[in-house]
Design a protein around this motif. Structure first.
Motif, mmCIF file in Angstrom:
data_model
loop_
_atom_site.group_PDB
_atom_site.id
_atom_site.type_symbol
_atom_site.label_atom_id
_atom_site.label_comp_id
_atom_site.label_asym_id
_atom_site.label_seq_id
_atom_site.Cartn_x
_atom_site.Cartn_y
_atom_site.Cartn_z
ATOM 1 N N GLU A 28 69.143 51.463 4.990
ATOM 2 C CA GLU A 28 67.574 51.515 4.466
ATOM 3 C C GLU A 28 67.233 52.020 2.941
ATOM 4 O O GLU A 28 66.277 51.682 2.484
ATOM 5 N N SER A 29 68.188 52.631 2.594
ATOM 6 C CA SER A 29 67.834 53.234 1.334
ATOM 7 C C SER A 29 68.508 52.449 0.354
ATOM 8 O O SER A 29 68.737 52.774 -0.951
ATOM 9 N N CYS A 30 68.807 51.319 0.563
ATOM 10 C CA CYS A 30 69.560 50.437 -0.407
ATOM 11 C C CYS A 30 68.704 48.903 -0.388
ATOM 12 O O CYS A 30 69.087 47.850 -0.097
ATOM 13 N N PRO A 31 67.403 49.044 -1.319
ATOM 14 C CA PRO A 31 66.642 47.791 -1.335
ATOM 15 C C PRO A 31 66.950 46.968 -2.423
ATOM 16 O O PRO A 31 67.691 47.695 -3.081
ATOM 17 N N ALA A 32 66.858 45.515 -2.283
ATOM 18 C CA ALA A 32 67.268 44.631 -3.493
ATOM 19 C C ALA A 32 66.233 44.330 -4.145
ATOM 20 O O ALA A 32 65.089 44.225 -3.887
ATOM 21 N N LEU A 33 66.344 44.459 -5.560
ATOM 22 C CA LEU A 33 65.357 44.288 -6.656
ATOM 23 C C LEU A 33 65.433 42.687 -6.718
ATOM 24 O O LEU A 33 66.277 41.974 -6.699
ATOM 25 N N VAL A 34 64.269 42.061 -6.471
ATOM 26 C CA VAL A 34 64.232 40.562 -6.350
ATOM 27 C C VAL A 34 63.579 40.095 -7.678
ATOM 28 O O VAL A 34 62.571 40.473 -8.229
ATOM 29 N N LEU A 35 64.331 39.180 -8.164
ATOM 30 C CA LEU A 35 63.876 38.278 -9.704
ATOM 31 C C LEU A 35 63.755 37.036 -9.221
ATOM 32 O O LEU A 35 64.408 36.441 -8.353
ATOM 33 N N ASN A 36 62.813 36.341 -9.918
ATOM 34 C CA ASN A 36 62.338 35.096 -10.136
ATOM 35 C C ASN A 36 63.645 34.435 -10.594
ATOM 36 O O ASN A 36 64.718 34.916 -11.050
#
Length: 183
Positions: free
Chosen positions: A6-14
């Motif tokens: 849960e402490s590992c979100p993914a940065l989302v790029l276009n």
């Protein structure tokens, strides 16, 4: 390093490798990121050292992903309280305060003013109370910047000024906040 996924979100790029949004930063949970990988909707650009496992499978958690299909940004920003605050850099347009923000109708509603980009500014509660239902000239209170509809680009640029509390090191190259410019 991390106690739970849960402490590992993914940065989302276009698909053009720009964040879908800067503020709030476009992040997906580890579950959504892995689901998108399996559905072949994203490319993995960077990973955490942390992995998830099943009896027959192991995968490092994605830290940066890019969409395979480009998502066109909205042409006009939505008129929301949050976007008004973002346009006005989360500060009162009368005194500059950043606490107790609300919004003020420059032309009061009681005097025919409408709730729109061109008539609403961020205001702290004390300034809003002091101005009340009066015109700026009567209250001798004028906004630092006259209200107008911002472009989506302007909101994105303002959002870049407010980085989140946590930035994983793998995100820096994609956000350009810490990159040095070459002479």
């Amino acid at each position: 390093m991390f106690n739970s996924p849960e402490s590992c979100p993914a940065l989302v790029l276009n698909a053009d490798y720009r964040p879908l949004s800067y503020y709030p930063l476009s992040l997906w949970s580890w579950q959504d990121a892995i689901k998108a990988v399996f559905l072949e909707r994203v490319n993995i650009l960077a990973e955490y050292d942390r992995a998830v496992r099943s009896p027959t499978f192991e995968m490092r958690l994605p830290s940066v992903i890019s969409l395979k299909s480009y998502v066109a940004p909205a042409r006009r920003p939505a008129f929301t309280r949050f976007n008004v605050f973002l346009r006005d850099n989360f500060s009162c347009q009368y005194c500059g305060a950043t606490e107790e923000l609300t919004f003020d109708h420059v032309i009061p509603r009681s005097r025919g003013g409408v709730t729109s980009w061109d008539n609403v500014v961020a205001a702290c509660a004390p300034c809003n109370l002091e101005k009340g239902g009066r015109f700026c000239t009567d209250a001798k209170m004028y906004p630092r910047a006259w209200p107008m509809m911002p472009s989506v680009h302007q909101l994105q640029e303002n959002g870049r000024r407010f980085p989140p509390n946590y930035l994983h090191e793998s995100w820096h190259d994609f956000l350009y906040w810490d990159s040095e410019l070459e002479p």
